[in-house]
Motif scaffolding. Structure first.
Motif, PDB file in Angstrom:
ATOM      1  N   GLU A 147       0.848  -1.198   0.000  1.00  0.00           N
ATOM      2  CA  GLU A 147       0.000   0.000   0.000  1.00  0.00           C
ATOM      3  C   GLU A 147       0.878   1.241   0.000  1.00  0.00           C
ATOM      4  O   GLU A 147       1.799   1.373   0.787  1.00  0.00           O
ATOM      5  CB  GLU A 147      -0.925   0.005   1.219  1.00  0.00           C
ATOM      6  N   ARG A 148       0.584   2.120  -0.968  1.00  0.00           N
ATOM      7  CA  ARG A 148       1.225   3.431  -1.134  1.00  0.00           C
ATOM      8  C   ARG A 148       2.605   3.347  -1.761  1.00  0.00           C
ATOM      9  O   ARG A 148       2.882   4.081  -2.696  1.00  0.00           O
ATOM     10  CB  ARG A 148       1.262   4.205   0.186  1.00  0.00           C
ATOM     11  N   GLN A 149       3.486   2.500  -1.244  1.00  0.00           N
ATOM     12  CA  GLN A 149       4.830   2.401  -1.808  1.00  0.00           C
ATOM     13  C   GLN A 149       5.310   0.955  -1.802  1.00  0.00           C
ATOM     14  O   GLN A 149       4.959   0.168  -0.918  1.00  0.00           O
ATOM     15  CB  GLN A 149       5.823   3.262  -1.014  1.00  0.00           C
ATOM     16  N   ALA A 150       6.124   0.626  -2.796  1.00  0.00           N
ATOM     17  CA  ALA A 150       6.805  -0.672  -2.853  1.00  0.00           C
ATOM     18  C   ALA A 150       8.025  -0.512  -3.738  1.00  0.00           C
ATOM     19  O   ALA A 150       7.920  -0.048  -4.876  1.00  0.00           O
ATOM     20  CB  ALA A 150       5.885  -1.751  -3.405  1.00  0.00           C
ATOM     21  N   ASP A 155      -2.672  -1.156  -7.091  1.00  0.00           N
ATOM     22  CA  ASP A 155      -3.349   0.113  -7.353  1.00  0.00           C
ATOM     23  C   ASP A 155      -2.879   1.180  -6.371  1.00  0.00           C
ATOM     24  O   ASP A 155      -2.713   0.923  -5.183  1.00  0.00           O
ATOM     25  CB  ASP A 155      -4.866  -0.046  -7.278  1.00  0.00           C
ATOM     26  N   GLU A 156      -2.631   2.367  -6.904  1.00  0.00           N
ATOM     27  CA  GLU A 156      -2.207   3.522  -6.107  1.00  0.00           C
ATOM     28  C   GLU A 156      -0.918   3.241  -5.343  1.00  0.00           C
ATOM     29  O   GLU A 156      -0.752   3.658  -4.202  1.00  0.00           O
ATOM     30  CB  GLU A 156      -3.320   3.957  -5.155  1.00  0.00           C
ATOM     31  N   VAL A 157      -0.002   2.528  -5.976  1.00  0.00           N
ATOM     32  CA  VAL A 157       1.270   2.178  -5.345  1.00  0.00           C
ATOM     33  C   VAL A 157       2.405   2.796  -6.155  1.00  0.00           C
ATOM     34  O   VAL A 157       2.554   2.521  -7.343  1.00  0.00           O
ATOM     35  CB  VAL A 157       1.463   0.655  -5.263  1.00  0.00           C
ATOM     36  N   GLU A 158       3.200   3.633  -5.487  1.00  0.00           N
ATOM     37  CA  GLU A 158       4.376   4.211  -6.119  1.00  0.00           C
ATOM     38  C   GLU A 158       5.583   3.300  -5.894  1.00  0.00           C
ATOM     39  O   GLU A 158       5.564   2.419  -5.050  1.00  0.00           O
ATOM     40  CB  GLU A 158       4.663   5.594  -5.529  1.00  0.00           C
ATOM     41  N   GLY A 159       6.623   3.558  -6.664  1.00  0.00           N
ATOM     42  CA  GLY A 159       7.855   2.790  -6.496  1.00  0.00           C
ATOM     43  C   GLY A 159       8.277   2.158  -7.799  1.00  0.00           C
ATOM     44  O   GLY A 159       8.365   2.803  -8.839  1.00  0.00           O
ATOM     45  N   GLY A 206     -12.903 -11.510 -10.033  1.00  0.00           N
ATOM     46  CA  GLY A 206     -11.488 -11.735  -9.772  1.00  0.00           C
ATOM     47  C   GLY A 206     -10.604 -11.272 -10.901  1.00  0.00           C
ATOM     48  O   GLY A 206     -11.051 -11.039 -12.026  1.00  0.00           O
ATOM     49  N   LYS A 207      -9.323 -11.132 -10.586  1.00  0.00           N
ATOM     50  CA  LYS A 207      -8.286 -10.782 -11.551  1.00  0.00           C
ATOM     51  C   LYS A 207      -6.934 -11.066 -10.913  1.00  0.00           C
ATOM     52  O   LYS A 207      -6.830 -11.161  -9.687  1.00  0.00           O
ATOM     53  CB  LYS A 207      -8.364  -9.315 -11.988  1.00  0.00           C
ATOM     54  N   VAL A 208      -5.923 -11.174 -11.751  1.00  0.00           N
ATOM     55  CA  VAL A 208      -4.573 -11.405 -11.244  1.00  0.00           C
ATOM     56  C   VAL A 208      -3.924 -10.087 -10.852  1.00  0.00           C
ATOM     57  O   VAL A 208      -3.405  -9.948  -9.751  1.00  0.00           O
ATOM     58  CB  VAL A 208      -3.721 -12.146 -12.297  1.00  0.00           C
ATOM     59  N   TYR A 209      -3.983  -9.105 -11.746  1.00  0.00           N
ATOM     60  CA  TYR A 209      -3.345  -7.813 -11.482  1.00  0.00           C
ATOM     61  C   TYR A 209      -4.431  -6.772 -11.246  1.00  0.00           C
ATOM     62  O   TYR A 209      -5.298  -6.546 -12.098  1.00  0.00           O
ATOM     63  CB  TYR A 209      -2.469  -7.397 -12.668  1.00  0.00           C
ATOM     64  N   LYS A 210      -4.365  -6.137 -10.086  1.00  0.00           N
ATOM     65  CA  LYS A 210      -5.367  -5.152  -9.691  1.00  0.00           C
ATOM     66  C   LYS A 210      -4.782  -3.747  -9.818  1.00  0.00           C
ATOM     67  O   LYS A 210      -3.784  -3.416  -9.177  1.00  0.00           O
ATOM     68  CB  LYS A 210      -5.805  -5.397  -8.243  1.00  0.00           C
ATOM     69  N   TYR A 211      -5.409  -2.936 -10.676  1.00  0.00           N
ATOM     70  CA  TYR A 211      -4.979  -1.560 -10.881  1.00  0.00           C
ATOM     71  C   TYR A 211      -6.150  -0.625 -10.634  1.00  0.00           C
ATOM     72  O   TYR A 211      -7.317  -1.040 -10.612  1.00  0.00           O
ATOM     73  CB  TYR A 211      -4.460  -1.357 -12.313  1.00  0.00           C
ATOM     74  N   ASP A 212      -5.834   0.651 -10.462  1.00  0.00           N
ATOM     75  CA  ASP A 212      -6.857   1.684 -10.300  1.00  0.00           C
ATOM     76  C   ASP A 212      -6.656   2.722 -11.396  1.00  0.00           C
ATOM     77  O   ASP A 212      -5.616   2.769 -12.062  1.00  0.00           O
ATOM     78  CB  ASP A 212      -6.750   2.335  -8.918  1.00  0.00           C
ATOM     79  N   GLY A 233      -4.247   7.758  -8.711  1.00  0.00           N
ATOM     80  CA  GLY A 233      -3.347   7.494  -7.602  1.00  0.00           C
ATOM     81  C   GLY A 233      -1.924   7.274  -8.066  1.00  0.00           C
ATOM     82  O   GLY A 233      -1.568   7.496  -9.223  1.00  0.00           O
ATOM     83  N   GLY A 234      -1.081   6.822  -7.120  1.00  0.00           N
ATOM     84  CA  GLY A 234       0.331   6.637  -7.406  1.00  0.00           C
ATOM     85  C   GLY A 234       0.574   5.570  -8.455  1.00  0.00           C
ATOM     86  O   GLY A 234      -0.185   4.605  -8.588  1.00  0.00           O
ATOM     87  N   MET A 235       1.625   5.745  -9.208  1.00  0.00           N
ATOM     88  CA  MET A 235       2.020   4.806 -10.256  1.00  0.00           C
ATOM     89  C   MET A 235       3.506   4.479 -10.091  1.00  0.00           C
ATOM     90  O   MET A 235       4.284   5.291  -9.598  1.00  0.00           O
ATOM     91  CB  MET A 235       1.794   5.410 -11.645  1.00  0.00           C
TER      92      MET A 235
END
Length: 636
Positions: free
Chosen positions: A278-281, A301-305, A331-337, A340-342
């Motif tokens: 969440e938020r950063q990785a 989704d909404e994750v920077e890094g 369902g899905k494998v990759y969850k994006y929004d 938010g952060g990219m």
């Protein structure tokens, strides 16, 4: 008891002092596997007053409750008092170990209540163990139940290991906070969050997410605001809301969520996310996992890094979660929004194998994604899948199951590329105009050999995917290019069914790293090809070498080797006599250091037989077995 059986105040194991623990602290006879003689035992709380680097706190058979506080004057119900470890520090070669006897040692936090709000665990909440300001601790080989919100809470502590623990019924197994919290290892554990199984089959997703059953919104590991260096490997996670969940502060003042490995785990019936930053990785490696039924697997989704790597994972999703009335069962494998952060750094998903009842990607935006040489096969739609997540509109058509029309709907970023993938349905029609999947293959009759047994070889055999190349410092933290094996097929397995190897983990030094957050080079891969032996470390080693190694094979042969230093790799040649035999140990010199001056460590090593030879005056290892508890007992 005869005079010859006078109880001993402690035991000795490989030069380490063993303090024996019972719920009462009385005289006991040890189980046969521990010697069978009489010993004086301590309570866990009493032992912590005299613990010393290298000590093993051995829990003897029994059921252990946390200390319970009674307030008879007020009439309030009894409250649990956690077992708190404060400023207890082992050493790199002499950790403090709290160890059980498997199922015969049960930690029961049954009186630790669920918090009345949805706050993430902190120092106020219950945990069976709380480690504050500690380092080099190990918790291993016991069972735990009903420890809400978590079994172990960590704050401002480092080099904490949890292994071979079976835990049921908790929001988190381990939760961590603090600027000085880093280097946490969870390996070979079994965590079942909901032993009733209702979280997958019966509860509404929204109720578990944020309403009546909000307390399920956890994972085997969770954190808030820690710098990173977390290794989660070879664990079994079942009937849980998330696999793991790490959160960064909204405006972090220092580096957070760096250098995470989630590898070799088996997950079953995960109601929300398998991996949720969440938020950063930054520098997250998700590899060689097995996933059987999950809702939204990788929540990005909404994750920077950036510097995210998903490779050699296998996933099968055929069982729809929830009831037919639940609007969130797609369902899905990759969850994006869509906002938010990219990620600003690269993102690679390659050589994975998925068998899906729902979608690979549904909607949202992302950047820097390289989706290459994956096998993405779909089952036929069942009656349960006849409705979409909203429960009212028709399910996506064939063109939308691989990547929905709302995925990068407004603009396709230049750095996003999908190519070399294998599927059994048509690729989205718009891919051709966008230049995507130019070398992708559509094979309508493609199927996996035996997905129930995790045999993900494709029949007919998968064609070669596109080469995957990680450029040094641009695509990954390594200082040399990494390339996938020549002619490797799309998917996670080669033609023989063996899992493909990806690159070996590399530590990414963060900007704004808090003081004390550094990487001791650790062994992340031992590779052997013929007589050549390569030891890969997480960080560069101090050169130029040579480095003297000692190797032993399973036939008993022992040899001194001379290895050269090649960046983060030690390279050596094995002598005659080692052919066809497994290595049981490889020892490097005590005092071997990384290029940054940090000493090499055995913590979280990828090879159990890795260790040191020689003596180190700065770290002499375990202390000699002497009792330091002022109880008057003599050295044994």
């Amino acid at each position: 008891m005869s005079g010859s059986e006078r109880p001993l105040p402690f035991g000795v194991e490989n030069g380490r002092r063993v303090l024996y623990i019972t719920y009462k602290g009385d005289c006991r006879r040890l189980p046969p596997e521990l010697g069978g003689h009489f010993v004086e035992t301590r309570t866990l709380q009493d032992a912590l007053h005299c613990v010393y680097p290298g000590d093993i706190l051995q829990l003897l058979p029994g059921k252990y409750w946390p200390p319970i506080l009674f307030d008879e004057q007020t009439g309030n119900p009894p409250a649990c008092k956690p077992v708190t470890l404060t400023d207890i520090a082992g050493r790199p070669r002499a950790p403090v170990t709290i160890r059980g006897l498997g199922a015969r040692t049960l930690l029961d936090g049954g009186l630790g209540g669920v918090p009345r709000d949805s706050m993430l665990p902190d120092l106020r909440h219950f945990a069976f163990f709380k480690a504050v300001g500690c380092s080099w601790l190990e918790f291993e080989n016991f069972h735990a139940a009903s420890c809400w919100p978590c079994l172990l809470y960590i704050q401002d502590s480092s080099y904490i290991t949890v292994r071979r623990v079976t835990c049921v019924d908790s929001r988190y197994m381990v939760y961590a906070r603090g600027q000085d919290t880093h280097h946490i290892l969870l390996e070979d554990n079994r965590w079942t969050q909901d032993p009733t199984g209702s979280i997958w089959r019966d509860l509404l997703w929204l109720d578990a997410k944020r309403k009546r059953y909000f307390y399920y919104n956890g994972g085997i590991f969770g954190s808030l605001g820690i710098p990173g260096s977390v290794v989660i490997r070879r664990n079994e996670i079942a009937d849980a809301f998330n696999g793991m969940r790490m959160k960064a502060d909204k405006k972090p003042a220092y580096a957070q969520n760096h250098n995470v490995e989630f590898t070799g785990n088996t997950l079953r019936r995960i109601r929300d996310n398998v991996v949720e930053p969440e938020r950063q990785a930054h520098n997250w490696w998700v590899s060689h996992n097995r996933i059987r039924d999950a809702h939204a697997w990788f929540s990005l989704d909404e994750v920077e890094g950036g510097f995210w790597y998903f490779f050699a994972n296998r996933g099968v999703a055929v069982d729809p979660p929830g009831t037919e009335l639940d609007p969130n069962r797609g369902g899905k494998v990759y969850k994006y929004d869509k906002k938010g952060g990219m990620p600003r750094g690269p993102v690679f998903a390659f050589h994975n194998s998925w068998l899906l009842r729902a979608s690979l990607i549904k909607s949202g935006n992302t950047t820097r994604l390289q989706h290459l040489s994956n096998a993405v096969l779909f089952t036929e739609r069942s009656r349960e899948d006849s409705l979409s997540d909203c429960g009212a509109s028709p399910a996506p058509g064939p063109d939308d199951r691989f990547a929905g029309s709302d995925f990068l709907r407004k603009a396709w970023p230049k750095g996003v590329r999908l190519d070399g993938d294998l599927t059994n349905i048509p690729f989205p029609a718009r891919f051709q105009a966008l230049g995507q999947e130019r070398l992708g293959r559509e094979v309508p009759g493609a199927a996996y050999a035996d997905p129930e047994a995790w045999d993900m070889r494709v029949d007919p055999p998968a064609p070669p995917g596109v080469p995957v190349v990680l450029r040094p410092r641009l695509d990954w933290p390594g200082r040399r290019a990494w390339r996938s094996p020549a002619g490797a097929p799309a998917g996670a397995c080669d033609a023989s069914g063996r899992l493909l190897d990806g690159p070996a983990f590399v530590f990414l030094k963060p900007e704004k790293a808090p003081e004390g957050y550094a990487e001791r080079p650790r062994l992340v891969r031992l590779a052997r090809q013929g007589a050549r032996l390569d030891l890969y470390f997480s960080a560069r080693l101090a050169g130029p070498g040579p480095v003297k190694l000692v190797a032993e094979s399973s036939c008993g042969a022992r040899a001194a080797l001379e290895a050269c230093v090649d960046g983060r790799v030690l390279r050596a040649s094995l002598p005659e006599g080692f052919e066809g035999w497994e290595l049981v140990s490889v020892l490097v010199p005590v005092g071997l250091k990384g290029a940054d001056g940090e000493p090499v460590t055995t913590w979280a090593t990828a090879f159990a037989g890795f260790g040191f030879h020689g003596e180190d005056e700065d770290d002499p290892g375990p202390a000699r077995p002497v009792c330091f508890c002022d109880c008057g007992c003599e050295e044994r």
